[in-house]
Scaffold this motif. Sequence first.
Motif, PDB file in Angstrom:
ATOM      1  N   LEU A  46      -6.529  27.345  -7.385  1.00  0.00           N
ATOM      2  CA  LEU A  46      -6.847  28.250  -8.276  1.00  0.00           C
ATOM      3  C   LEU A  46      -6.928  29.547  -7.875  1.00  0.00           C
ATOM      4  CD1 LEU A  46      -9.268  26.149 -10.584  1.00  0.00           C
ATOM      5  CD2 LEU A  46      -6.980  27.023 -11.267  1.00  0.00           C
ATOM      6  N   LYS A  47      -7.651  29.826  -6.417  1.00  0.00           N
ATOM      7  CA  LYS A  47      -7.935  31.038  -5.967  1.00  0.00           C
ATOM      8  C   LYS A  47      -6.714  31.646  -5.598  1.00  0.00           C
ATOM      9  CE  LYS A  47     -10.176  33.311  -2.298  1.00  0.00           C
ATOM     10  NZ  LYS A  47     -11.575  32.998  -1.285  1.00  0.00           N
ATOM     11  N   MET A  48      -5.582  30.606  -4.921  1.00  0.00           N
ATOM     12  CA  MET A  48      -4.472  31.104  -4.558  1.00  0.00           C
ATOM     13  C   MET A  48      -3.672  31.693  -5.533  1.00  0.00           C
ATOM     14  SD  MET A  48      -3.556  28.705  -1.542  1.00  0.00           S
ATOM     15  CE  MET A  48      -1.940  29.233  -1.351  1.00  0.00           C
ATOM     16  N   MET A  49      -3.554  30.981  -6.608  1.00  0.00           N
ATOM     17  CA  MET A  49      -2.741  31.437  -8.167  1.00  0.00           C
ATOM     18  C   MET A  49      -3.406  32.558  -8.587  1.00  0.00           C
ATOM     19  SD  MET A  49      -1.974  28.963 -11.352  1.00  0.00           S
ATOM     20  CE  MET A  49      -3.765  29.439 -12.293  1.00  0.00           C
ATOM     21  N   GLY A  50      -4.742  32.948  -8.622  1.00  0.00           N
ATOM     22  CA  GLY A  50      -4.929  34.012  -9.094  1.00  0.00           C
ATOM     23  C   GLY A  50      -4.699  35.111  -8.190  1.00  0.00           C
ATOM     24  N   ALA A  51      -4.557  34.940  -7.010  1.00  0.00           N
ATOM     25  CA  ALA A  51      -4.346  36.198  -5.859  1.00  0.00           C
ATOM     26  C   ALA A  51      -2.621  36.266  -6.192  1.00  0.00           C
ATOM     27  CB  ALA A  51      -4.477  35.895  -4.617  1.00  0.00           C
ATOM     28  N   THR A  52      -1.819  35.367  -6.131  1.00  0.00           N
ATOM     29  CA  THR A  52      -0.620  35.122  -6.314  1.00  0.00           C
ATOM     30  C   THR A  52      -0.081  35.977  -7.600  1.00  0.00           C
ATOM     31  OG1 THR A  52      -0.266  33.298  -5.149  1.00  0.00           O
ATOM     32  CG2 THR A  52       1.600  33.780  -6.379  1.00  0.00           C
TER      33      THR A  52
END
Length: 400
Positions: free
Chosen positions: A280-286
Amino acid sequence: MQQPVLPPVTLTELGNLSDRAATVIERLRERIYAPGVSKTLDLRFNVRRAAEMVGRSDKLIRDAEADGRLPQPEKDASTGRRTGYSLAQVNTMRGVFGTLPHRTADDPAMVLAIQNFKGGVGKSTMVCHLAQYLALKGYRVCVIDCDSQASTTSMFGLNPDVDVDEDDDTLYPFFRHGGPASLHYALRATYWPGIALIPANLGLYDAEYEFAARMARDSSFVLDKLRSGIESIKDNFDVILLDPPPALGMLSLSVLRAANALVIPAPPNNIDFGSTAHFLKMMGATLEELARAGGARDYSFVKILATKMNDAKSAHQAIKRMMDAVFPMDMMRAVLKDSAEIDNAAANLSTVYEITGPGTRTETHKRCRAYLDAVNNEIEVLIRKTWPSQHSALRKEGLL
């Protein structure tokens, strides 16, 4: 005393390991994919069950058969009893009675990704069972296998190494420079009425290199290519399901860009939940990076689904309570519990919805079917909420 030093593993030995693994896989596939045999759907529905599926009484079905609106039912030659209806015949009835659940032209096609960057969380299991659940309901479904491991392709009866050519049948030609302008070339009918498939095999991994080579010259290529391909075929379907790779690569980015809704499967254990939080964190940053590059994307819904839940494990219950507390508005109410029924079906490259005969009368099957139906029904309602034509019906059902 000096311990003996382990000899180094040579490239030749690694090659031998690979060859032995390939032999095991080939033997498994020989058992599943017998020569000259294609997978078929053996489901049959009696008139009462067919009437429930169609949304009309069995009397109306019999009347329509009597007056010629429906063909005469198939009967056993020795007993004279009805042999039951196939899913295709049930859909014919839905067409006659006007109960097919197709979206209207003004409703947007649902492009739903079942996505997590962690493998083994039930992603392909959900894609296959959701596709088949929707097909049983009468929706037009397209499944796009974006994962070079090709688990979903295998579940739909294709041997990725034999039946699928990466240069003709997968997404790979579409991603190549000068490739097809539409995804129509890759669509395959399946043995499930209402489900089309774009298959995958290991050659699809080459698309990652194609993306990398194009990224420097044209970043919008990565952002928009899969999305534009789905635009070219979406008028033929109500729901398009994407099964992306379990990793953050170019294909996964393309899926995030192409989808207009996400379901994130997450088993309630420390490692998988931690991976989901990281996802979820990576998806948000992506997505923030994509937005800065001109690829802003809003989703109709993003839901987290607890999968492989085992009520007998106190740790699962504790983590599930934590998930509900941390994501109170984002967790799906239904839970996909751990079930040997799913594992046993998958061992034969099949699904719970394809099991027929005495196997459907066991308590294990009934419980598992209830879990799957609850999860898939909740997703179906979320999809219907994105279609304006469904709002009146949803209000009558108390779902809106």
